[in-house]
Design a protein around this motif. Structure first.
Motif, PDB file in Angstrom:
ATOM      1  N   ARG A   1       0.836  -1.199   0.000  1.00 16.51           N
ATOM      2  CA  ARG A   1       0.000   0.000   0.000  1.00 16.51           C
ATOM      3  C   ARG A   1       0.871   1.249   0.000  1.00 16.51           C
ATOM      4  O   ARG A   1       0.596   2.204  -0.720  1.00 16.51           O
ATOM      5  N   SER A   2       1.928   1.254   0.810  1.00 16.60           N
ATOM      6  CA  SER A   2       2.795   2.431   0.849  1.00 16.60           C
ATOM      7  C   SER A   2       3.525   2.608  -0.475  1.00 16.60           C
ATOM      8  O   SER A   2       3.744   3.722  -0.931  1.00 16.60           O
ATOM      9  N   HIS A   3       3.927   1.494  -1.116  1.00 18.74           N
ATOM     10  CA  HIS A   3       4.576   1.593  -2.426  1.00 18.74           C
ATOM     11  C   HIS A   3       3.603   2.127  -3.475  1.00 18.74           C
ATOM     12  O   HIS A   3       3.979   2.917  -4.332  1.00 18.74           O
ATOM     13  N   LEU A   4       2.337   1.690  -3.418  1.00 15.01           N
ATOM     14  CA  LEU A   4       1.330   2.184  -4.355  1.00 15.01           C
ATOM     15  C   LEU A   4       1.108   3.676  -4.158  1.00 15.01           C
ATOM     16  O   LEU A   4       1.078   4.438  -5.120  1.00 15.01           O
ATOM     17  N   ASN A   5       0.947   4.088  -2.899  1.00  7.94           N
ATOM     18  CA  ASN A   5       0.756   5.513  -2.627  1.00  7.94           C
ATOM     19  C   ASN A   5       1.969   6.323  -3.067  1.00  7.94           C
ATOM     20  O   ASN A   5       1.820   7.423  -3.606  1.00  7.94           O
TER      21      ASN A   5
ATOM     22  N   LYS B   1      -6.309   9.711   3.284  1.00 14.53           N
ATOM     23  CA  LYS B   1      -7.495  10.545   3.071  1.00 14.53           C
ATOM     24  C   LYS B   1      -7.478  11.155   1.665  1.00 14.53           C
ATOM     25  O   LYS B   1      -8.510  11.230   1.013  1.00 14.53           O
ATOM     26  N   GLU B   2      -6.309  11.578   1.224  1.00 10.83           N
ATOM     27  CA  GLU B   2      -6.193  12.105  -0.136  1.00 10.83           C
ATOM     28  C   GLU B   2      -6.534  11.036  -1.158  1.00 10.83           C
ATOM     29  O   GLU B   2      -7.239  11.289  -2.121  1.00 10.83           O
ATOM     30  N   PHE B   3      -6.002   9.830  -0.942  1.00 11.66           N
ATOM     31  CA  PHE B   3      -6.256   8.733  -1.866  1.00 11.66           C
ATOM     32  C   PHE B   3      -7.742   8.417  -1.932  1.00 11.66           C
ATOM     33  O   PHE B   3      -8.298   8.241  -3.020  1.00 11.66           O
ATOM     34  N   ILE B   4      -8.408   8.366  -0.787  1.00  8.71           N
ATOM     35  CA  ILE B   4      -9.839   8.061  -0.748  1.00  8.71           C
ATOM     36  C   ILE B   4     -10.630   9.144  -1.470  1.00  8.71           C
ATOM     37  O   ILE B   4     -11.541   8.848  -2.244  1.00  8.71           O
ATOM     38  N   LEU B   5     -10.288  10.409  -1.255  1.00 10.55           N
ATOM     39  CA  LEU B   5     -11.009  11.498  -1.909  1.00 10.55           C
ATOM     40  C   LEU B   5     -10.815  11.462  -3.421  1.00 10.55           C
ATOM     41  O   LEU B   5     -11.775  11.593  -4.180  1.00 10.55           O
ATOM     42  N   ILE B   6      -9.576  11.256  -3.858  1.00 10.48           N
ATOM     43  CA  ILE B   6      -9.312  11.178  -5.299  1.00 10.48           C
ATOM     44  C   ILE B   6     -10.047   9.993  -5.910  1.00 10.48           C
ATOM     45  O   ILE B   6     -10.701  10.115  -6.946  1.00 10.48           O
ATOM     46  N   PHE B   7      -9.937   8.851  -5.260  1.00 10.28           N
ATOM     47  CA  PHE B   7     -10.593   7.647  -5.765  1.00 10.28           C
ATOM     48  C   PHE B   7     -12.107   7.845  -5.833  1.00 10.28           C
ATOM     49  O   PHE B   7     -12.739   7.503  -6.833  1.00 10.28           O
TER      50      PHE B   7
ATOM     51  N   LYS C   1       2.258  22.249  -8.585  1.00 13.15           N
ATOM     52  CA  LYS C   1       1.224  21.310  -9.019  1.00 13.15           C
ATOM     53  C   LYS C   1       1.620  19.891  -8.651  1.00 13.15           C
ATOM     54  O   LYS C   1       2.759  19.488  -8.808  1.00 13.15           O
ATOM     55  N   ASP C   2       0.648  19.135  -8.160  1.00 11.59           N
ATOM     56  CA  ASP C   2       0.870  17.728  -7.840  1.00 11.59           C
ATOM     57  C   ASP C   2      -0.224  16.897  -8.511  1.00 11.59           C
ATOM     58  O   ASP C   2      -0.984  17.391  -9.328  1.00 11.59           O
ATOM     59  N   LYS C   3      -0.296  15.629  -8.169  1.00  9.23           N
ATOM     60  CA  LYS C   3      -1.256  14.716  -8.809  1.00  9.23           C
ATOM     61  C   LYS C   3      -2.699  15.169  -8.578  1.00  9.23           C
ATOM     62  O   LYS C   3      -3.528  15.051  -9.472  1.00  9.23           O
ATOM     63  N   VAL C   4      -2.989  15.677  -7.391  1.00 13.22           N
ATOM     64  CA  VAL C   4      -4.357  16.123  -7.099  1.00 13.22           C
ATOM     65  C   VAL C   4      -4.750  17.238  -8.052  1.00 13.22           C
ATOM     66  O   VAL C   4      -5.873  17.259  -8.576  1.00 13.22           O
ATOM     67  N   ASP C   5      -3.832  18.165  -8.312  1.00 13.03           N
ATOM     68  CA  ASP C   5      -4.125  19.264  -9.239  1.00 13.03           C
ATOM     69  C   ASP C   5      -4.372  18.759 -10.652  1.00 13.03           C
ATOM     70  O   ASP C   5      -5.249  19.261 -11.351  1.00 13.03           O
ATOM     71  N   VAL C   6      -3.591  17.772 -11.057  1.00 12.58           N
ATOM     72  CA  VAL C   6      -3.768  17.213 -12.406  1.00 12.58           C
ATOM     73  C   VAL C   6      -5.135  16.553 -12.526  1.00 12.58           C
ATOM     74  O   VAL C   6      -5.864  16.787 -13.501  1.00 12.58           O
ATOM     75  N   TYR C   7      -5.498  15.733 -11.536  1.00 13.79           N
ATOM     76  CA  TYR C   7      -6.810  15.079 -11.566  1.00 13.79           C
ATOM     77  C   TYR C   7      -7.933  16.109 -11.522  1.00 13.79           C
ATOM     78  O   TYR C   7      -8.917  15.992 -12.249  1.00 13.79           O
ATOM     79  N   ALA C   8      -7.791  17.117 -10.671  1.00 16.03           N
ATOM     80  CA  ALA C   8      -8.823  18.147 -10.568  1.00 16.03           C
ATOM     81  C   ALA C   8      -8.974  18.905 -11.886  1.00 16.03           C
ATOM     82  O   ALA C   8     -10.094  19.188 -12.326  1.00 16.03           O
ATOM     83  N   PHE C   9      -7.857  19.222 -12.516  1.00 13.87           N
ATOM     84  CA  PHE C   9      -7.890  19.945 -13.791  1.00 13.87           C
ATOM     85  C   PHE C   9      -8.554  19.108 -14.876  1.00 13.87           C
ATOM     86  O   PHE C   9      -9.415  19.598 -15.615  1.00 13.87           O
ATOM     87  N   ILE C  10      -8.162  17.846 -14.979  1.00 11.00           N
ATOM     88  CA  ILE C  10      -8.744  16.964 -15.994  1.00 11.00           C
ATOM     89  C   ILE C  10     -10.245  16.819 -15.778  1.00 11.00           C
ATOM     90  O   ILE C  10     -11.033  16.875 -16.726  1.00 11.00           O
ATOM     91  N   MET C  11     -10.653  16.643 -14.532  1.00 12.84           N
ATOM     92  CA  MET C  11     -12.080  16.485 -14.252  1.00 12.84           C
ATOM     93  C   MET C  11     -12.848  17.769 -14.536  1.00 12.84           C
ATOM     94  O   MET C  11     -13.962  17.720 -15.067  1.00 12.84           O
TER      95      MET C  11
END
Length: 161
Positions: A13-17, A26-32, A131-141
């Motif tokens: 799980r830590s390697h995946l994150n 919490k970030e992972f759950i919100l993004i997912f 910018k991080d992954k959350v920003d990329v996902y938010a922008f795409i969405m």
């Protein structure tokens, strides 16, 4: 055996994150949740519009919800910053409390508070510009939701589907 299995799962799980660039669960759950919600609502509304000949165009309306999910992701990032800053501010003693205790206010404390305010402004700037992954996902969405919202009815109106 059970401890070994648990530690193995925790390591994976830590390697995946780490691979996804997500630091907290919490970030992972919100993004997912936001991505899953967006995909499910888009697919279901598209199927409803495709199967049933109605002029309601649920697919177009799903674009608004997808864009809103993108905004929620970005908002959660800012709220996390505000929460940590508020907690830091509440741990500090206020000027009126220091005066009541007889400690007064010195130039050193004023300078330290000024530095803390400056550091907070720099942290806000860094959060908004880095910018991080959350920003990329938010922008795409947000962009895909806006495009679906604006043009999602065109394939159904012109009979392309």
């Amino acid at each position: 055996m059970a401890v070994s299995l648990r530690s193995s799962i925790a390591k994976r799980r830590s390697h995946l994150n780490a691979a996804l660039g997500i630091r907290q669960s919490k970030e992972f759950i919100l993004i997912f949740f936001c991505i899953l919600f967006s995909v499910v609502i888009a697919v279901v509304s598209f199927v409803v519009d495709y199967k049933f000949d109605c002029e309601t165009y649920w697919f177009t309306r799903s674009g608004a919800l997808i864009a809103l999910s993108g905004a929620l992701l970005e908002y959660s990032k800012l709220m996390k910053l505000w929460a940590s800053s508020k907690q830091n501010e509440q741990s500090l003693e206020s000027v009126s409390t220091r005066i009541k205790k007889g400690n007064g206010v010195g130039l050193k404390e004023v300078a330290e508070e000024s530095v803390q305010t400056r550091d907070f402004a720099i942290r806000i700037y860094n959060v908004l510009t880095n910018k991080d992954k959350v920003d990329v996902y938010a922008f795409i969405m947000a962009i895909s939701g806006t495009l679906i919202w604006a043009y999602g009815d065109i394939p159904f109106i012109f009979g392309w589907l």
